[in-house]
Write a protein that holds these residues in place. Structure first.
Motif, PDB file in Angstrom:
ATOM      1  N   CYS A 140      -5.912   7.200  -4.068  1.00  0.00           N
ATOM      2  CA  CYS A 140      -5.311   6.025  -3.708  1.00  0.00           C
ATOM      3  C   CYS A 140      -5.756   4.863  -4.837  1.00  0.00           C
ATOM      4  O   CYS A 140      -7.050   4.782  -5.302  1.00  0.00           O
ATOM      5  CB  CYS A 140      -6.020   5.469  -2.330  1.00  0.00           C
ATOM      6  SG  CYS A 140      -5.180   3.825  -1.639  1.00  0.00           S
ATOM      7  N   ASN A 142      -6.149   1.700  -4.371  1.00  0.00           N
ATOM      8  CA  ASN A 142      -6.981   0.802  -3.762  1.00  0.00           C
ATOM      9  C   ASN A 142      -8.576   1.279  -4.198  1.00  0.00           C
ATOM     10  O   ASN A 142      -9.097   2.382  -3.708  1.00  0.00           O
ATOM     11  CB  ASN A 142      -6.695   0.557  -2.325  1.00  0.00           C
ATOM     12  CG  ASN A 142      -7.916  -0.295  -1.765  1.00  0.00           C
ATOM     13  OD1 ASN A 142      -8.687  -0.886  -2.421  1.00  0.00           O
ATOM     14  ND2 ASN A 142      -7.911  -0.349  -0.338  1.00  0.00           N
ATOM     15  N   CYS A 145     -10.649   2.080  -1.502  1.00  0.00           N
ATOM     16  CA  CYS A 145     -10.440   3.468  -0.762  1.00  0.00           C
ATOM     17  C   CYS A 145     -10.696   4.733  -1.084  1.00  0.00           C
ATOM     18  O   CYS A 145     -11.551   5.603  -0.656  1.00  0.00           O
ATOM     19  CB  CYS A 145      -8.842   3.150  -0.626  1.00  0.00           C
ATOM     20  SG  CYS A 145      -8.360   4.445   0.711  1.00  0.00           S
ATOM     21  N   TRP A 147      -9.121   7.235  -1.387  1.00  0.00           N
ATOM     22  CA  TRP A 147      -8.672   8.307  -0.502  1.00  0.00           C
ATOM     23  C   TRP A 147      -7.862   9.447  -1.346  1.00  0.00           C
ATOM     24  O   TRP A 147      -6.968   9.053  -2.354  1.00  0.00           O
ATOM     25  CB  TRP A 147      -7.502   7.751   0.486  1.00  0.00           C
ATOM     26  CG  TRP A 147      -7.394   8.786   1.643  1.00  0.00           C
ATOM     27  CD1 TRP A 147      -6.260   9.818   1.706  1.00  0.00           C
ATOM     28  CD2 TRP A 147      -8.215   9.065   2.653  1.00  0.00           C
ATOM     29  NE1 TRP A 147      -6.298  10.085   3.033  1.00  0.00           N
ATOM     30  CE2 TRP A 147      -7.528  10.014   3.746  1.00  0.00           C
ATOM     31  CE3 TRP A 147      -9.274   8.614   3.229  1.00  0.00           C
ATOM     32  CZ2 TRP A 147      -7.991  10.402   5.003  1.00  0.00           C
ATOM     33  CZ3 TRP A 147      -9.849   9.020   4.358  1.00  0.00           C
ATOM     34  CH2 TRP A 147      -9.406   9.893   5.361  1.00  0.00           C
ATOM     35  N   CYS A 161      -2.715   5.596  -0.458  1.00  0.00           N
ATOM     36  CA  CYS A 161      -2.754   6.682   0.490  1.00  0.00           C
ATOM     37  C   CYS A 161      -2.025   6.371   1.635  1.00  0.00           C
ATOM     38  O   CYS A 161      -1.269   7.312   2.244  1.00  0.00           O
ATOM     39  CB  CYS A 161      -4.148   6.880   1.191  1.00  0.00           C
ATOM     40  SG  CYS A 161      -4.669   5.149   1.770  1.00  0.00           S
ATOM     41  N   CYS A 166      -3.256   0.271   2.920  1.00  0.00           N
ATOM     42  CA  CYS A 166      -3.867   0.001   1.321  1.00  0.00           C
ATOM     43  C   CYS A 166      -2.638  -0.641   0.432  1.00  0.00           C
ATOM     44  O   CYS A 166      -2.963  -1.734  -0.200  1.00  0.00           O
ATOM     45  CB  CYS A 166      -4.237   1.153   0.671  1.00  0.00           C
ATOM     46  SG  CYS A 166      -5.663   1.666   1.206  1.00  0.00           S
TER      47      CYS A 166
HETATM   48 ZN   LIG Z   1      -5.869   4.001   0.212  1.00  0.00          ZN
END
Ligand SMILES: [Zn+2]
Length: 183
Positions: A140, A142, A145, A147, A161, A166
């Motif tokens: 991801c 971000n 994050c 992810w 994600c 996000c």
């Molecule tokens: Zn994310």
């Protein structure tokens, strides 16, 4: 996917980036037990200290490989690393019938252990790498994050994600940064 769910067991507070709120789900016995059920893996008691340490090592190895792929680097000793884990969890071929009476052949884990679970995770990761487009491996965008996910959109354009979570947050951040710069 088994391997993405496994890597994402390390949870970051994607809204605020407050690292004191990080949660390692592998350290939560209820989570790990439930997770095994959800993934169709053999039921096991929560990992002990030694097993937990090994699980965390595998998780960081897989995250680093994904990071290499995302950044356009070729991960080193990829097959060797995955083989090390996969060899510790052999499978048995078993013929049978499904609920509708159709003939099936399935691969059944040879034992119930955390070694076996790690072999299944490494195997799931290896299958995603096999002959498939590596550009679908994603982290991801971000930075709070991180992810990990597998982008199955047609044009491989998924940057977050979750666009509603996000994606929106980053949009707001960019908007605020522009506004600030304009003042
Ligand atoms: Zn994310």
């Amino acid at each position: 996917m088994l391997w993405t769910d496994f890597i994402n067991s390390y949870w970051r507070d994607w809204r605020t980036g407050d690292r004191s709120k990080d949660r390692d789900r592998l350290e939560e016995p209820e989570w790990t037990i439930q997770w095994l059920v959800q993934e169709g893996l053999p039921a096991l008691p929560a990992p002990n200290g030694d097993e937990l340490g090994k699980l965390k090592v595998l998780r960081s190895i897989l995250f680093d490989i994904v990071k290499d792929i995302v950044d356009g680097r070729e991960p080193g000793e990829l097959a060797e690393t995955l083989n090390c884990y996969m060899i510790a969890g052999p499978v048995i071929r078993r013929a049978g019938r499904d609920s509708e009476g159709r003939f099936t052949v399935t691969l059944v884990p040879a034992s119930a252990s955390w070694e076996q679970v790690m072999a299944e995770i490494a195997g799931s990761f290896a299958s995603s790498l096999e002959g498939q487009d590596k550009s679908r491996f994603r982290i991801c965008d971000n930075p709070d994050c991180l992810w990990v996910y597998y982008d199955d959109t047609r044009n491989r354009s998924k940057r977050y994600c979750d666009d509603k979570a996000c994606g929106n947050l980053m949009k707001v951040r960019r908007f605020r940064a522009r506004k600030k710069a304009g003042q």
